[in-house]
Design a protein around this motif. Sequence first.
Motif, PDB file in Angstrom:
ATOM      1  N   ILE A   1       0.848  -1.199   0.000  1.00 19.99           N
ATOM      2  CA  ILE A   1       0.000   0.000   0.000  1.00 19.99           C
ATOM      3  C   ILE A   1       0.880   1.243   0.000  1.00 19.99           C
ATOM      4  O   ILE A   1       1.740   1.416   0.861  1.00 19.99           O
ATOM      5  N   ILE A   2       0.647   2.094  -0.996  1.00 21.47           N
ATOM      6  CA  ILE A   2       1.381   3.358  -1.124  1.00 21.47           C
ATOM      7  C   ILE A   2       0.373   4.483  -1.341  1.00 21.47           C
ATOM      8  O   ILE A   2      -0.512   4.371  -2.183  1.00 21.47           O
ATOM      9  N   CYS A   3       0.499   5.541  -0.581  1.00 24.78           N
ATOM     10  CA  CYS A   3      -0.289   6.752  -0.841  1.00 24.78           C
ATOM     11  C   CYS A   3       0.577   7.656  -1.719  1.00 24.78           C
ATOM     12  O   CYS A   3       1.730   7.926  -1.391  1.00 24.78           O
ATOM     13  N   ASN A   4       0.027   8.110  -2.843  1.00 23.13           N
ATOM     14  CA  ASN A   4       0.819   8.905  -3.790  1.00 23.13           C
ATOM     15  C   ASN A   4      -0.041  10.015  -4.396  1.00 23.13           C
ATOM     16  O   ASN A   4      -0.944   9.710  -5.176  1.00 23.13           O
ATOM     17  N   PRO A   5       0.187  11.300  -4.046  1.00 23.53           N
ATOM     18  CA  PRO A   5       1.165  11.810  -3.102  1.00 23.53           C
ATOM     19  C   PRO A   5       0.948  11.276  -1.686  1.00 23.53           C
ATOM     20  O   PRO A   5      -0.181  10.965  -1.299  1.00 23.53           O
ATOM     21  N   LEU A   6       2.048  11.202  -0.958  1.00 25.54           N
ATOM     22  CA  LEU A   6       2.023  10.621   0.377  1.00 25.54           C
ATOM     23  C   LEU A   6       1.380  11.562   1.381  1.00 25.54           C
ATOM     24  O   LEU A   6       1.529  12.778   1.289  1.00 25.54           O
ATOM     25  N   ASN A   7       0.682  10.983   2.324  1.00 29.30           N
ATOM     26  CA  ASN A   7       0.100  11.721   3.438  1.00 29.30           C
ATOM     27  C   ASN A   7       0.716  11.149   4.722  1.00 29.30           C
ATOM     28  O   ASN A   7       0.611   9.945   4.952  1.00 29.30           O
ATOM     29  N   PRO A   8       1.417  11.956   5.511  1.00 29.21           N
ATOM     30  CA  PRO A   8       1.357  13.422   5.592  1.00 29.21           C
ATOM     31  C   PRO A   8       2.537  14.169   4.960  1.00 29.21           C
ATOM     32  O   PRO A   8       2.633  15.381   5.122  1.00 29.21           O
ATOM     33  N   THR A   9       3.445  13.488   4.261  1.00 31.85           N
ATOM     34  CA  THR A   9       4.667  14.167   3.815  1.00 31.85           C
ATOM     35  C   THR A   9       4.459  15.042   2.591  1.00 31.85           C
ATOM     36  O   THR A   9       5.230  15.964   2.346  1.00 31.85           O
ATOM     37  N   SER A  10       3.446  14.741   1.771  1.00 31.67           N
ATOM     38  CA  SER A  10       3.127  15.465   0.540  1.00 31.67           C
ATOM     39  C   SER A  10       4.164  15.241  -0.557  1.00 31.67           C
ATOM     40  O   SER A  10       4.133  15.904  -1.592  1.00 31.67           O
ATOM     41  N   GLY A  11       5.088  14.299  -0.350  1.00 25.02           N
ATOM     42  CA  GLY A  11       5.995  13.907  -1.423  1.00 25.02           C
ATOM     43  C   GLY A  11       5.273  12.984  -2.388  1.00 25.02           C
ATOM     44  O   GLY A  11       4.182  12.491  -2.098  1.00 25.02           O
ATOM     45  N   ALA A  12       5.862  12.734  -3.548  1.00 23.11           N
ATOM     46  CA  ALA A  12       5.200  11.894  -4.541  1.00 23.11           C
ATOM     47  C   ALA A  12       6.216  11.180  -5.413  1.00 23.11           C
ATOM     48  O   ALA A  12       7.362  11.620  -5.553  1.00 23.11           O
ATOM     49  N   VAL A  13       5.774  10.066  -5.998  1.00 18.74           N
ATOM     50  CA  VAL A  13       6.600   9.268  -6.898  1.00 18.74           C
ATOM     51  C   VAL A  13       6.054   9.423  -8.308  1.00 18.74           C
ATOM     52  O   VAL A  13       4.843   9.284  -8.534  1.00 18.74           O
ATOM     53  N   ARG A  14       6.937   9.713  -9.250  1.00 15.43           N
ATOM     54  CA  ARG A  14       6.515   9.819 -10.651  1.00 15.43           C
ATOM     55  C   ARG A  14       6.046   8.464 -11.159  1.00 15.43           C
ATOM     56  O   ARG A  14       6.540   7.414 -10.751  1.00 15.43           O
TER      57      ARG A  14
END
Length: 361
Positions: A149-162
């Motif tokens: 399980i991956i949140c993308n953009p991530l919560n709570p960091t707000s980073g994201a994977v292309r």
Amino acid sequence: MSTFHGSDLEKIEERYGIPRDEIISFAANVSPLGISEGFIDVMRDRLRCIEKYPERDYRDLRRAVSKYCGVPTDSIIVGNGSSELIGAVIRHKKKPKTLIVAPAYSEYERYVRLAGGEALYFDLQEEESFELDTGRLAGMTDESFDMLIICNPLNPTSGAVRAGDMRVILDRCEELGMICMVDETYVDFADEVFDVSCLTSEYQCLFVIRSMSKFFCAPGLRLGYALTSNRNIISEIDGVRDPWMVSSFAETAGAYMLGDREYIGRVKAYIREERERVCIRLSKLKDKGIKYYTPQANFVLVRLPEQRISADRLFEMAIRKKMMIRDCSSFRGLDESYIRFCFMGKEDDDRLLDLIEESVS
């Protein structure tokens, strides 16, 4: 502790005596522009839709999702909020051994536990600015895992994977026969390069979750949808769900919202501009010990200088000025140094930034 969820306004009202309607919630992560006037006008004319049952297969709504996301209608499941669909796909794997990228939404683990499964974590590191190393993550998976399980953009960091970089992970999941659930609740706020829905036709393992709550400012609508080319999963999930999980009102509203290009463009442009403006202001507080992590969504994670103020203390200062931020100490891997807030109106954002600056001066 002040680890209130962004929806806990009634608890805030009870504890602090502040009417909930007067609180600016920087913790709920919903669009600051509200629902569009066009939506209000259209739904006023279509309100009698609730006199009829929704379509059993939600054809019109799925067509709207298909046009919005560029995926076939038979690759779409709609649900009563994204949480219902998250739970459904986790239950699809009986007693799933699940790897969760953390820090993360706590409901992932809860659903895994409810399904009788085991939740393990891939912890992002602060010294790496909480950026996801896709190669290292792919290397951690093995035949014992059922799901990632991956949140993308991530919560709570707000980073994201292309999306292109996500292929490393998806190739590994496909090889192992794992389900890779990518929660794209916040992807509408981000640049298109982070949208992995374009990969659903290539990977049977990929299950993308979307929500209408955040970007379209409609958490009360309780409408979400999922995208996957795995027909077996779609068939199994549809086979055990109750009929008419999505109301006629939500069905009609969702179809309109997804086609409202003017509103969609306006929200994207505002968040892009405000995200940049807020980050410029935060960068000026670096010499005061403030650190922020480059955001891709509509919110930002901030680390406070431990020797000056804690997240709990800043929460208290903010709420007494009728501003609610998120104390992130309840997230795995974070502590009382971290707060998260979403971008609201410019004047409200400036009030909060002024308070943060004051708190570390």
